[in-house]
Design an enzyme around this catalytic site. Structure first.
Site, PDB file in Angstrom:
ATOM      1  CG  ASN A  48     -65.316  15.348 -11.187  1.00  0.00           C
ATOM      2  OD1 ASN A  48     -65.040  15.996 -12.198  1.00  0.00           O
ATOM      3  ND2 ASN A  48     -66.449  15.515 -10.535  1.00  0.00           N
ATOM      4  CD  GLU A  60     -58.635  17.890  -6.714  1.00  0.00           C
ATOM      5  OE1 GLU A  60     -59.407  16.990  -7.113  1.00  0.00           O
ATOM      6  OE2 GLU A  60     -59.029  18.885  -6.077  1.00  0.00           O
ATOM      7  CB  CYS A  91     -61.952  16.346  -1.106  1.00  0.00           C
ATOM      8  SG  CYS A  91     -61.056  14.886  -1.675  1.00  0.00           S
TER       9      CYS A  91
HETATM   10 ZN   LIG Z   1     -60.600  14.917  -3.866  1.00  0.00          ZN
END
Ligand SMILES: [Zn+2]
Length: 140
Positions: A48, A60, A91
């Site tokens: 991230n 991701e 998410c």
């Molecule tokens: Zn995400």
């Protein structure tokens, strides 16, 4: 579920954990690592990357972007390492993104920070009745 060799799962784990160490998350302090296995058997890591305006990129998304940039078309498997020893699922936005490049029965290994797989998930579980390319009429 698609069978992935123990060797490839281990390589994905290492790639996810390595990427996670580079996570840039000064605002959330929530480092995540991801590794994706493409249709050619290549592994791409992602972490991230946050920004001060809070529109960061998830691990991701980073890994998928790396795969697509290198010409990858489809995901065979995904490995996600959480910031701690709990399970950290993708998410909602990433579930949609994973669906876009998924293959049927693609395993998603949800692991802890130390790489212990807590659960093997499917997109059918994470995003049932998904909206995807099949819902868009072909062009041309
Ligand atoms: Zn995400």
């Amino acid at each position: 579920m698609t069978e992935i060799s123990a060797d490839l799962i281990e390589k994905m784990k290492i790639a996810a954990m390595t990427a996670q160490k580079n996570a840039y998350c000064p605002y959330s302090d929530h480092p995540v690592g991801t590794a994706v296995l493409d249709e050619q058997g290549r592994i791409f890591g992602g972490c991230n990357v946050e920004t001060a305006h809070f529109k960061g990129v998830c691990a991701e998304a980073s890994a998928i972007s790396a795969m697509v940039t290198a010409g990858g078309k489809k995901l065979q498997a995904v490995f996600i390492t959480a910031p701690d020893e709990n399970l950290c699922g993708p998410c909602g936005d990433c579930r949609q993104r994973l669906y876009e490049f998924s293959t049927p029965d693609m395993p998603i290994y949800a692991a802890t920070k130390s790489g212990q797989v807590k659960k093997i998930l499917t997109l059918e579980e994470l995003l049932p009745y998904a909206f995807g390319p099949q819902n868009i009429p072909p062009r041309g």
